[in-house]
Structure formats: C-alpha cells, structure tokens
Scaffold this motif. Structure first.
Motif: not given
Length: 298
Positions: A195-221
């Motif tokens: 996700x950091x690579x995506x935001x860096x590639x967009x490179x616009x001050x209006x494009x940012x993140x909403x870090x969610x403490x509990x949503x770092x499950x990528x897939x099962x396991x």
C-alpha cells in the motif's frame, strides 16, 4: 482468536463500563476537549448490526454518537447506498449532525468496483462510480472519502493498476478539496509495504491512507504485523481506525496494546481523529472510555 482472549476482552469492556458509571458523565455532557494528542470519532461500521437489522436508522447515526459523548463521525455508504444524489436526504443528514454539533469527517465507500481492476473499462467505471460519493462528502462537510485499493495480478502490476485508478479519482477529489484515502482492507492492501508503494506512486497530497489497527489480515493464515503496518502507513494518514484486536506477522490475532499503538500514531505527528470501530453499540461508552484513558496515559 481463542476463548481466553474473548473472555479477557469481555472482562475488560465490562470493567470499563463500570468505570463509566463511577466516573460520571464527563464526556457525555458536551464536546470533547482538545487534548493536544488526538480526538475521538465514531465509525458507523461499529453499529452495523443495529443498522442492518433496522434497530437504528442511518439518519440517527449522529445522535447515537452524540448520546455517547462523541462529536465526530465517519459514515459508511452501505447504509445509504441509493442516496448519494438524493439532495433532500443528504440535507437531512447534514442538518441532524449540525444541530447536534457533530462533525462529519469521512465517507467510507464500498461496493463500487475495484479501483485497480485490470480491465481499463471497469477501472474507469469504478472511478466514475465513486465521483458521486465525493460530491456527497463535499456537501456533508467531510474531508475525505475512503476507498478500497482492490486489484488482481502480480505485485507490481497491482501497484500500477491501483495507482492509476486512484490517480484519476484523486484528481477529481482535489477539484472539490476532498481527499481520497485508502484503508488497509484485505488482499494486498493489508500488506503495508504494498500500500505504501501505491500511495508513493500516486504522489498527490490529496491521496492518503486510513490505517486500520485490525485490518492487516491479507488472507487466511497470512497477516502483516499491525504495529509495523500502522507505522508504515502513518506518513500519509488522514484518519485512523481503532480496533481492539491486532495481528502479528504470522496470521495470529491478539488484543490491542492501546498505548503502544497510540504512541506510534502520535510519533508520526498525527493529532487528528482516531475513529472507534470496535465494541459494538452496547459497548460504545466503554470503547470511548478505553480510548480516552489510553490517551490520558500517554
């Protein structure tokens, strides 16, 4: 999550609920004081069960928040999906929030397509689908819409595709002075490096993140350490979603260490709103107080 963890969480929330009654209604009597650290908001998904069942009407969301001493909200489009262009309905939402002194912060958008769809026509359609929500967010007084950076294919290709869709949407949002922010929300978007690579590639001050403490499950396991993930995404954060369960980097879920995580948030220079997205309707007072107490200990 194993049964002891569930019991610990219930015991914790019960204890906090008791503390609410013992400590009076300090926060319930009016607006939150500016702590100089962060303020507390309420994400609508916290009460999704009551909204889906009809027990609570979406138009009463601002009242639910204010009744629990919270004076800033984050909407979810799923609960007024057909109302994005309904000016009368949006006006009623705005009036109810304004009358209660509740600030509208973010409009979270789901079910509008994949912003990084490999098919260009579908990707463009997804961008178009989100434009009405930018208009609605602007009218309601929000600073951002939250989107999902879903895509398909190899890592680098998904970076390119998601960045393309986000760039298009961000340009439109910028015209309205509305941010387009991405939540880690499953798939590669829950890998903070990607996700950091995506935001860096967009490179616009209006494009940012909403870090969610509990949503770092990528897939099962498979998961990304929540503490490391939040730290990685905070440089672009325009909001923060607080859940009381987090992940390690081996697919294991565990209770949130409030102080450890909030120190990461503050260390990034963030002093905006932290949105409650845990506990459910019955535990709203306990959830708010848990976050307040952690803030006071920092």
């Amino acid at each position: 999550m194993n049964q002891p963890s569930v019991l610990r969480r219930r015991t914790f929330l019960s204890g906090v609920a008791a503390a609410v009654s013992l400590s009076g209604t300090r926060s319930l009597c009016g607006q939150q004081a500016d702590s100089g650290k962060f303020r507390i908001s309420l994400a609508e998904w916290t009460i999704n069960r009551e909204l889906k069942s009809g027990e609570i009407d979406h138009l009463d969301f601002a009242k639910v928040a204010s009744d629990h001493g919270i004076f800033a909200v984050e909407y979810v489009n799923q609960f007024f999906m057909d109302k994005a262009r309904d000016q009368a309905y949006l006006a009623e939402m705005k009036k109810r929030a304004d009358d209660l002194g509740v600030k509208s912060l973010i409009l979270m958008c789901d079910h509008e397509g994949r912003i990084g769809d490999p098919n260009r026509e579908q990707r463009n359609k997804t961008v178009e689908n989100h434009r009405k929500w930018i208009d609605a967010a602007k009218y309601l007084g929000c600073h951002s819409i939250r989107v999902n950076a879903a895509s398909e294919g190899p890592w680098d290709e998904q970076v390119r595709l998601a960045a393309d869709g986000l760039s298009q949407l961000t340009e439109f949002g910028a015209q309205q002075q509305i941010n387009v922010i991405v939540e880690n929300h499953g798939g590669l978007s829950s890998n903070a490096d990607w996700l950091a690579q995506v935001i860096e590639r967009v490179a616009h001050e209006r494009c940012g993140t909403l870090p969610d403490f509990g949503n770092f499950r990528i897939r099962e396991g498979e998961s990304y350490d929540s503490y490391r993930g939040v730290e990685k995404l905070m440089p672009w954060a325009k909001g923060v979603s607080v859940k009381d369960q987090v992940w390690d980097d081996q697919g294991n879920r565990m209770p949130l260490d409030f102080e450890r995580m909030l120190k990461i948030v503050l260390a990034a220079g963030y002093h905006g709103y932290c949105g409650i997205e845990f506990g459910g309707y019955a535990n709203l007072n306990a959830s708010r107080l848990a976050l307040e107490q952690a803030r006071e200990r920092l």
